[in-house]
Design an enzyme around this catalytic site. Structure first.
Site, PDB file in Angstrom:
ATOM      1  N   CYS A 230       0.897  -1.178   0.000  1.00 29.20           N
ATOM      2  CA  CYS A 230       0.000   0.000   0.000  1.00 29.20           C
ATOM      3  C   CYS A 230       0.921   1.210   0.000  1.00 29.20           C
ATOM      4  CB  CYS A 230      -0.914  -0.008   1.219  1.00 29.20           C
ATOM      5  SG  CYS A 230      -1.811  -1.559   1.463  1.00 29.20           S
ATOM      6  N   ALA A 231       1.594   1.438  -1.115  1.00 27.13           N
ATOM      7  CA  ALA A 231       2.841   2.195  -1.136  1.00 27.13           C
ATOM      8  C   ALA A 231       2.725   3.720  -1.139  1.00 27.13           C
ATOM      9  CB  ALA A 231       3.677   1.757  -2.327  1.00 27.13           C
ATOM     10  N   ALA A 232       1.773   4.272  -1.907  1.00 28.96           N
ATOM     11  CA  ALA A 232       1.742   5.731  -2.085  1.00 28.96           C
ATOM     12  C   ALA A 232       1.474   6.426  -0.753  1.00 28.96           C
ATOM     13  CB  ALA A 232       0.664   6.091  -3.108  1.00 28.96           C
ATOM     14  N   PRO A 233       2.084   7.602  -0.545  1.00 32.26           N
ATOM     15  CA  PRO A 233       2.829   8.419  -1.520  1.00 32.26           C
ATOM     16  C   PRO A 233       4.313   8.091  -1.657  1.00 32.26           C
ATOM     17  CG  PRO A 233       2.550   9.661   0.488  1.00 32.26           C
ATOM     18  CD  PRO A 233       1.806   8.357   0.700  1.00 32.26           C
ATOM     19  N   ASP A 254      -0.029   0.326  -5.571  1.00 35.21           N
ATOM     20  CA  ASP A 254      -1.100   1.205  -5.118  1.00 35.21           C
ATOM     21  C   ASP A 254      -2.152   1.318  -6.218  1.00 35.21           C
ATOM     22  OD1 ASP A 254      -1.111   3.261  -2.512  1.00 35.21           O
ATOM     23  OD2 ASP A 254      -2.525   3.806  -4.096  1.00 35.21           O
ATOM     24  N   ARG A 259      -1.921   9.153  -6.655  1.00 37.25           N
ATOM     25  CA  ARG A 259      -0.972   9.006  -5.543  1.00 37.25           C
ATOM     26  C   ARG A 259       0.253   8.202  -5.973  1.00 37.25           C
ATOM     27  NH1 ARG A 259      -2.257   9.413  -0.207  1.00 37.25           N
ATOM     28  NH2 ARG A 259      -1.553   7.292   0.261  1.00 37.25           N
ATOM     29  N   CYS A 366      -2.232   3.743  11.432  1.00 38.94           N
ATOM     30  CA  CYS A 366      -2.199   5.041  12.105  1.00 38.94           C
ATOM     31  C   CYS A 366      -3.374   5.118  13.078  1.00 38.94           C
ATOM     32  CB  CYS A 366      -2.279   6.180  11.101  1.00 38.94           C
ATOM     33  SG  CYS A 366      -0.975   6.159   9.870  1.00 38.94           S
TER      34      CYS A 366
END
Length: 415
Positions: A230-233, A254, A259, A366
């Site tokens: 889930c790479a971006a940004p 992504d 993004r 997060c």
């Protein structure tokens, strides 16, 4: 006035959870991104005061064609900035200016009632605390060294201080290495580095400390094969490339094309040479595809509630949502959303376990909610017999906080 209308649209999209403050205010369609970001953030910070002032001044009843969100933005600039409303004369601006005296009077009354001396004290504590978070800078070791970065700041007048475990009450113009992460520098909260030559050249990267943990703990060695699912940004992806010394291969996945474009620019600026950006969903990757046969390391930072983020103001967004007097219904909606997010988080992790050569997976959120953290880990451990939870010594030995201790997770083993 088009600027304020665009800002109003962003605030309304935020209430519908169509993006974060950064993603919406820094979008390609926004011309003056810095000004837009500042206006949206400041309006969110003062939203309680603005709601109170608008209600007491009866402006929305007197000016029935004036939309509430637009009114909040205009009144914010009228009362809380020196520049005032930055728009040519038009019906909405005039609608607010007709009540300037009344609005100013209500602001004075509010400060007296609240027992505060200045406007800044009207900002909620959560937003004020966010402004106290240190400025973290990750040194991009693909382009420079920690020693050279420190020397750069010392030359600019910063005083080098020893690392401390809890960097609170930082003095102005000081720099120190982070206590836990060797390539992270800690500077005072108000430090603005957007025009710094090392930032512009990609030698240093502005990245929150929490965001640096996943790649650091995953620790893919040089020459390895890895996936950022889930790479971006792209900050975590570039961090992985640094740890690998630009030697090996990283697939950055992504499904958000815009993004992902940001990731390509960011990692390119950082000098990353081993990243292949893929516009797709991680769940759509075939673990048995031959090109992934040597993947041993996977980093996953999936979509989550964002409830643990205090360095931006997304936690204030819900104040613009329609009022709901039914607390039980609101709690039910929140729980339903957390359960939905947790199901997705479990699904991507279980998918990561299917890659034949994978031996280490980093999972991060997060969120402060147990549903997205400990509960997800518990489900993962009960759903497979091949993976175990890393011990403190294997993850981050110097970090004391290990999450919520339960019967399933003794304090020493929590990530």
């Amino acid at each position: 006035m088009n600027f304020y209308k665009q800002a109003a649209d962003i605030l309304e999209r935020l209430t519908r959870h169509e993006g974060s403050i950064k993603s919406l205010t820094l979008g390609d369609e926004v011309t003056d991104k810095r000004k837009m970001y500042a206006l949206v953030c400041e309006t969110l910070k003062y939203r309680d005061a603005l709601n109170h002032i608008l209600e007491k001044a009866d402006i929305l009843k007197l000016e029935k064609k004036l939309p509430k969100t637009l009114a909040m933005l205009l009144v914010h600039d009228l009362l809380f900035t020196k520049r005032g409303i930055q728009a040519s004369d038009g019906p909405y601006k005039q609608a607010v200016l007709r009540h300037k005296s009344r609005l100013s009077s209500e602001l004075v009354k509010l400060k007296i009632k609240s027992g505060v001396k200045n406007n800044e004290e009207l900002v909620p504590k959560a937003a004020r605390d966010a402004a106290l978070i240190p400025r973290y800078v990750r040194v991009n070791v693909l382009k420079t060294t920690v020693k050279k970065a420190i020397a750069h700041f010392v030359k600019q007048g910063f005083k080098l201080e020893d690392p401390v475990e809890d960097p609170k009450d930082l003095k102005p113009k000081t720099v120190r290495r982070d206590y836990h992460l060797p390539e992270l520098l800690v500077l005072p909260p108000t430090t603005d580095l957007h025009a710094d030559p090392m930032y512009l050249s990609g030698e240093i990267i502005l990245q929150d400390k929490a965001s640096c943990f996943p790649a650091h703990i995953l620790n893919p060695p040089p020459g390895s094969f890895a996936i950022d699912g889930c790479a971006a940004p792209g900050n975590k992806t570039s961090h992985m490339a640094c740890i690998m010394g630009n030697n090996g291969k990283i697939w950055a996945i992504d499904q958000d094309k815009r993004r992902l474009g940001t990731l390509v620019k960011l990692t390119g600026k950082a000098g990353c040479k081993i990243i292949e950006a893929c516009h797709t969903s991680f769940l759509d990757l075939d673990p048995n595809d031959e090109k992934f046969s040597k993947v041993e390391y996977i980093l996953l930072d999936p979509s989550c509630s964002g409830s643990g983020i205090i360095s931006r103001l997304d936690h204030l967004v819900d104040s613009f949502a329609p009022e709901n007097d039914n607390v039980e219904e609101s709690d039910s909606i929140q729980l339903e959303r957390l359960q939905s997010l947790a199901e997705f988080q479990v699904s991507v992790m279980l998918h990561a376990f299917k890659f034949p050569a994978v031996k280490r997976v980093s999972y991060s959120t997060c969120s402060i909610h147990q549903e997205e953290n400990e509960d997800v880990v518990k489900k993962l451990l009960s759903s497979n017999n091949e993976f175990r939870l890393a011990t403190r010594e294997e993850a981050l030995p110097t970090w004391k906080r290990r999450g919520i201790a339960t019967e399933d997770f003794p304090p020493g083993n929590l990530l």
